[in-house]
Design a protein around this motif. Structure first.
Motif, PDB file in Angstrom:
ATOM      1  N   MET A   1      24.088 -11.366   7.726  1.00 31.72           N
ATOM      2  CA  MET A   1      23.883 -10.107   6.991  1.00 31.72           C
ATOM      3  C   MET A   1      22.874  -9.226   7.732  1.00 31.72           C
ATOM      4  N   PRO A   2      23.106  -7.897   7.786  1.00 35.44           N
ATOM      5  CA  PRO A   2      22.127  -7.002   8.421  1.00 35.44           C
ATOM      6  C   PRO A   2      20.795  -7.041   7.677  1.00 35.44           C
ATOM      7  N   ALA A   3      19.708  -6.901   8.420  1.00 32.87           N
ATOM      8  CA  ALA A   3      18.373  -6.876   7.813  1.00 32.87           C
ATOM      9  C   ALA A   3      18.046  -5.432   7.451  1.00 32.87           C
ATOM     10  N   TYR A   4      18.554  -4.986   6.284  1.00 33.24           N
ATOM     11  CA  TYR A   4      18.363  -3.607   5.871  1.00 33.24           C
ATOM     12  C   TYR A   4      16.960  -3.346   5.320  1.00 33.24           C
ATOM     13  N   THR A   5      16.248  -4.409   4.956  1.00 32.65           N
ATOM     14  CA  THR A   5      14.942  -4.211   4.339  1.00 32.65           C
ATOM     15  C   THR A   5      13.861  -5.034   5.025  1.00 32.65           C
ATOM     16  N   THR A   6      12.641  -4.591   4.825  1.00 30.47           N
ATOM     17  CA  THR A   6      11.445  -5.327   5.237  1.00 30.47           C
ATOM     18  C   THR A   6      10.329  -4.920   4.294  1.00 30.47           C
ATOM     19  N   THR A   7       9.284  -5.707   4.226  1.00 33.30           N
ATOM     20  CA  THR A   7       8.121  -5.341   3.407  1.00 33.30           C
ATOM     21  C   THR A   7       6.876  -5.202   4.270  1.00 33.30           C
ATOM     22  N   SER A   8       7.067  -5.201   5.576  1.00 31.22           N
ATOM     23  CA  SER A   8       5.946  -5.087   6.517  1.00 31.22           C
ATOM     24  C   SER A   8       5.982  -3.729   7.207  1.00 31.22           C
ATOM     25  N   ALA A   9       4.830  -3.064   7.283  1.00 33.94           N
ATOM     26  CA  ALA A   9       4.759  -1.751   7.934  1.00 33.94           C
ATOM     27  C   ALA A   9       5.072  -1.833   9.426  1.00 33.94           C
ATOM     28  N   SER A  10       4.934  -3.011  10.005  1.00 34.35           N
ATOM     29  CA  SER A  10       5.240  -3.173  11.432  1.00 34.35           C
ATOM     30  C   SER A  10       6.660  -3.675  11.657  1.00 34.35           C
ATOM     31  N   GLY A  11       7.419  -3.846  10.581  1.00 29.69           N
ATOM     32  CA  GLY A  11       8.783  -4.364  10.708  1.00 29.69           C
ATOM     33  C   GLY A  11       9.763  -3.304  11.175  1.00 29.69           C
ATOM     34  N   GLU A  12      10.953  -3.757  11.535  1.00 26.13           N
ATOM     35  CA  GLU A  12      12.036  -2.856  11.935  1.00 26.13           C
ATOM     36  C   GLU A  12      13.295  -3.269  11.193  1.00 26.13           C
ATOM     37  N   VAL A  13      14.020  -2.293  10.661  1.00 21.93           N
ATOM     38  CA  VAL A  13      15.216  -2.609   9.885  1.00 21.93           C
ATOM     39  C   VAL A  13      16.471  -2.205  10.651  1.00 21.93           C
ATOM     40  N   ASP A  14      17.592  -2.850  10.291  1.00 22.90           N
ATOM     41  CA  ASP A  14      18.893  -2.429  10.792  1.00 22.90           C
ATOM     42  C   ASP A  14      19.312  -1.152  10.061  1.00 22.90           C
ATOM     43  N   LEU A  15      20.012  -0.274  10.753  1.00 23.53           N
ATOM     44  CA  LEU A  15      20.463   0.981  10.163  1.00 23.53           C
ATOM     45  C   LEU A  15      21.863   0.813   9.586  1.00 23.53           C
ATOM     46  N   ARG A  16      22.142   1.544   8.526  1.00 20.72           N
ATOM     47  CA  ARG A  16      23.451   1.474   7.875  1.00 20.72           C
ATOM     48  C   ARG A  16      24.425   2.393   8.628  1.00 20.72           C
ATOM     49  N   MET A  17      24.741   2.033   9.850  1.00 19.91           N
ATOM     50  CA  MET A  17      25.587   2.858  10.720  1.00 19.91           C
ATOM     51  C   MET A  17      27.051   2.798  10.266  1.00 19.91           C
ATOM     52  N   GLU A  18      27.731   3.924  10.387  1.00 18.54           N
ATOM     53  CA  GLU A  18      29.157   4.010  10.105  1.00 18.54           C
ATOM     54  C   GLU A  18      29.911   4.224  11.419  1.00 18.54           C
ATOM     55  N   LYS A  19      31.230   4.057  11.385  1.00 13.77           N
ATOM     56  CA  LYS A  19      32.042   4.209  12.594  1.00 13.77           C
ATOM     57  C   LYS A  19      32.354   5.672  12.907  1.00 13.77           C
ATOM     58  N   GLU A  20      32.304   6.526  11.872  1.00 15.97           N
ATOM     59  CA  GLU A  20      32.606   7.936  12.090  1.00 15.97           C
ATOM     60  C   GLU A  20      31.888   8.781  11.050  1.00 15.97           C
ATOM     61  N   GLY A  21      31.906  10.090  11.254  1.00 16.34           N
ATOM     62  CA  GLY A  21      31.263  10.999  10.322  1.00 16.34           C
ATOM     63  C   GLY A  21      29.750  11.026  10.492  1.00 16.34           C
ATOM     64  N   PRO A  22      29.034  11.646   9.555  1.00 13.68           N
ATOM     65  CA  PRO A  22      27.577  11.744   9.649  1.00 13.68           C
ATOM     66  C   PRO A  22      26.887  10.389   9.785  1.00 13.68           C
ATOM     67  N   GLY A  23      27.466   9.370   9.178  1.00 18.22           N
ATOM     68  CA  GLY A  23      26.864   8.044   9.255  1.00 18.22           C
ATOM     69  C   GLY A  23      26.885   7.443  10.650  1.00 18.22           C
ATOM     70  N   ALA A  24      27.637   8.063  11.554  1.00 20.21           N
ATOM     71  CA  ALA A  24      27.728   7.558  12.929  1.00 20.21           C
ATOM     72  C   ALA A  24      26.845   8.341  13.894  1.00 20.21           C
ATOM     73  N   TRP A  25      26.118   9.353  13.380  1.00 24.00           N
ATOM     74  CA  TRP A  25      25.263  10.152  14.255  1.00 24.00           C
ATOM     75  C   TRP A  25      24.219   9.295  14.961  1.00 24.00           C
ATOM     76  N   GLU A  26      23.834   9.720  16.167  1.00 27.86           N
ATOM     77  CA  GLU A  26      22.864   8.977  16.963  1.00 27.86           C
ATOM     78  C   GLU A  26      21.515   8.921  16.251  1.00 27.86           C
ATOM     79  N   PRO A  27      20.924   7.747  16.100  1.00 30.36           N
ATOM     80  CA  PRO A  27      19.608   7.636  15.463  1.00 30.36           C
ATOM     81  C   PRO A  27      18.519   8.297  16.306  1.00 30.36           C
ATOM     82  N   ARG A  28      17.558   8.946  15.644  1.00 29.98           N
ATOM     83  CA  ARG A  28      16.476   9.634  16.339  1.00 29.98           C
ATOM     84  C   ARG A  28      15.144   9.298  15.684  1.00 29.98           C
ATOM     85  N   THR A  29      14.069   9.410  16.460  1.00 31.49           N
ATOM     86  CA  THR A  29      12.723   9.315  15.893  1.00 31.49           C
ATOM     87  C   THR A  29      12.230  10.725  15.582  1.00 31.49           C
TER      88      THR A  29
END
Length: 648
Positions: A1-29
């Motif tokens: 299962m993707p790690a969508y959540t964390t409770t640590s400020a230093s943690g990193e989560v998986d993004l809910r990426m889609e195959k197409e549409g807005p959900g597939a846009w390149e992630p940015r900081t």
């Protein structure tokens, strides 16, 4: 299962990426987006503010400006000063004060240093500040003035990680504290020997799934929770919502910053939306919500404007006062024009066919355009409301002025918007349809509104159980709200699951719908709260529309609207106490509740008794959160004797 959540400020989560549409846009900081905007608009104005001299007037003070390049460079300067204090990656700073360039610079400076910004409501007392600063492990606290500094001088000894207190409107002179106190100028000079490369390393180490901001919830049912919002949450949500607008947001657009920046709506509108679009921000005066906001609106003429329901209600109430003082031909002309405006905007509702009634153009030229200009809203391309329920009556009033106020729904936990009305898909009384790239479902049993998308939070910091309660294993956020959807996909929130009243007869009753009907039937009522959990019948606590004192807190003296209604009733009551004993007002409340009860779907939803409270609900009184949500448990405890008397 993707790690969508964390409770640590230093943690990193998986993004809910889609195959197409807005959900597939390149992630940015955030800083990737920020730097692109600086490259495009570096010499264009970004932040507008007024430094009003002592004894001076905001009306005669010119706007000062930071360009996008200056704004960006100041955030890097702040970041260097943090690094000079050995600020760790993923560390936190706290900011408490009214909206200002320094607020935004500190917040973004913390992000540039690889950390997170944490806003604190200015109304929080020292104890509440202590909780947030300790929980977020604040390394630095930025305060506006001596009033806010005093809170931290008291509690600094309880904050072992605290390295500095920074005052951006003052110097800290006269205060003694073991933690160093810096003026803004002195703090900004701390990092003069730090290299650009040190900050650049922190910026480049950031990833879209890292935490960027903490938003502390209002805490209606317990201690506030720290909502962890990632870089991708912020950058994707802004890009997605802006793309759904029926116009292109550019560096020529203007907005007024006045809502608390510790709230997710203000963070999105005043920090991240401009960073993505280059739009200009104008900072209101600190007394904006106590009376100066209308002057700022007329000065700035914003092209987009967000107001919580209470802001729109205050404008509505003021306009009603003006309308009651208008007579003769002028009154008749205004009523005719507003009828044309309302008809035009009713036709704009989804499926309404569009167009304008005969005479609208004349009504607009003679009346409506002048009213909009007087409010400073004649150049707005979109007006939005959210954060709490708003009555159809208020929305239809602004529609009659040809000011469509579009309701959206969201939470801190979904980085702001999830559904929204737009001019091309709008139904008054609904919270709109899903914005692009998100998904909604209902949990069958309670009809709970559940959300999915790249805007869903990382989790609650240091609260694993609360995080699991809110976000399930598949990544769906459970809002806690009960909702209905119509055939066209427009959603309506009918209440909170935790607020459902379960009567002695076992009926599940959402109080918000009843309260909306009560306020619509009783125009002299400011707020109300339905009571009836484990009781045989429902009752309601009513608060009157009253005058405010100089600090904006309610008094027991009726305001102009309530006095005028009383006059029509034949009452001479001028205070809330007198209203509660007046036979004319008793008849008014009895008849109003009959009208409200007529909208009930079952006898169990009839309100049978009422009581008028001595004061309206307020944040200072403890009945409302800083975002003006009702604290039902506080009201129930505070007025336990009144409630008990209703059930004798």
């Amino acid at each position: 299962m993707p790690a969508y959540t964390t409770t640590s400020a230093s943690g990193e989560v998986d993004l809910r990426m889609e195959k197409e549409g807005p959900g597939a846009w390149e992630p940015r900081t955030v800083y990737q987006v920020f730097e692109e905007t600086v490259q495009r608009y570096g010499d264009r104005p970004a932040l507008h503010f007024k430094k009003v001299p002592h004894g001076g007037s905001p009306e005669t003070t010119e706007w000062s400006i930071y360009t996008w390049r200056e704004y960006y460079d100041l955030t890097l300067t702040f970041a260097k000063s943090l690094l000079a204090l050995d600020f760790p990656a993923h560390g936190a700073i706290n900011i408490i004060g009214f909206n200002s360039p320094e607020w935004l610079i500190a917040n973004c400076g913390a992000i540039a240093a690889g950390g997170v910004g944490v806003g604190i409501y200015t109304s929080n007392n020292a104890e509440a500040c202590n909780y947030i600063s300790e929980h977020s492990e604040a390394e630095v606290v930025v305060v506006e003035n001596a009033k806010q500094l005093e809170k931290y001088v008291k509690i600094a000894k309880n904050l072992p990680r605290l390295k500095a207190l920074v005052v951006y409107d003052g110097t800290g002179e006269g205060f003694t504290c073991d933690t160093p106190i810096y003026s803004w100028k002195a703090f900004m000079a701390l990092g003069k020997d730090k290299s650009e490369a040190a900050v650049r390393a922190r910026i480049e180490a950031q990833r879209p799934g890292h935490c960027c901001t903490l938003i502390y919830t209002s805490g209606t049912t317990g201690p506030p929770k720290a909502v962890m919002i990632s870089h991708d949450n912020l950058t994707w949500t802004v890009k997605n919502f802006v793309a759904a607008l029926p116009f292109t947001l550019t560096c020529e657009d203007r907005s007024v910053s006045y809502l608390p920046l510790s709230h997710v709506a203000a963070q999105m509108l005043d920090v991240h939306c401009p960073i993505a679009s280059g739009a200009k921000i104008y900072f209101a005066q600190a007394d904006a919500l106590r009376g100066s906001l209308p002057n700022t609106l007329k000065d700035v003429c914003p092209t987009y404007f967000f107001g919580v329901p209470r802001v729109w209600e205050k404008i509505y109430e003021k306009m009603q006062e003006v309308a009651r003082s208008t007579t003769g031909v002028k009154r008749a002309l205004a009523q005719w024009a507003k009828a044309k405006g309302l008809e035009k905007n009713r036709r704009q509702q989804y499926g309404g066919g569009g167009g304008a009634p005969v005479g609208f153009g004349c009504a607009y030229a003679l009346v409506l355009s002048k009213v909009k200009a007087a409010l400073g809203l004649h150049q707005t391309k979109i007006c939005i409301t959210s954060a709490a329920p708003i009555s159809v009556e208020v929305l239809e009033y602004f529609a009659s002025l040809d000011i469509p106020v579009l309701e959206l729904f969201g939470q801190s936990e979904c980085t702001g918007p999830h559904t929204s009305n737009f001019s091309y898909a709008w139904k008054i009384g609904s919270i709109g349809r899903d914005i692009p790239g998100v998904k909604t479902k209902q949990e069958a049993a309670a009809k709970e509104f559940c959300m999915f998308g790249r805007h869903i939070m990382m989790g609650y910091m240091k609260m694993e159980e609360k995080t699991k309660e809110a976000v399930d294993e598949e990544g769906w956020l459970h809002s806690g709200d009960v909702a209905d959807v119509d055939a066209d996909g427009f959603w309506t929130i009918t209440g909170r699951i935790k607020e459902l009243i379960i009567t002695a007869g076992g009926e599940n009753i959402p109080p918000v719908l009843i309260e909306t009907e009560v306020k619509a039937a009783l125009h002299a009522v400011a707020n109300c709260m339905v009571v009836g959990d484990k009781k045989k019948f429902l009752t309601v606590l009513l608060t009157m529309k009253t005058k405010l004192d100089e600090q904006g807190n309610p008094t027991n003296a009726l305001n102009r609207e309530a006095l005028d209604i009383g006059k029509e009733l034949g009452s001479e009551a001028t205070t809330t106490e007198q209203v509660g004993k007046d036979p004319a007002w008793k008849k008014y409340f009895d008849e109003g509740l009959k009208k409200a009860n007529a909208a009930a779907t079952s006898n169990a939803q009839f309100v049978q008794k009422w009581a008028v409270l001595p004061l309206d609900f307020s944040e200072k009184g403890g009945e409302l959160t800083p975002t003006l949500k009702l604290k039902r448990s506080v009201v129930a405890e505070k007025y336990a004797d009144v409630i008990a008397n209703l059930y004798k």
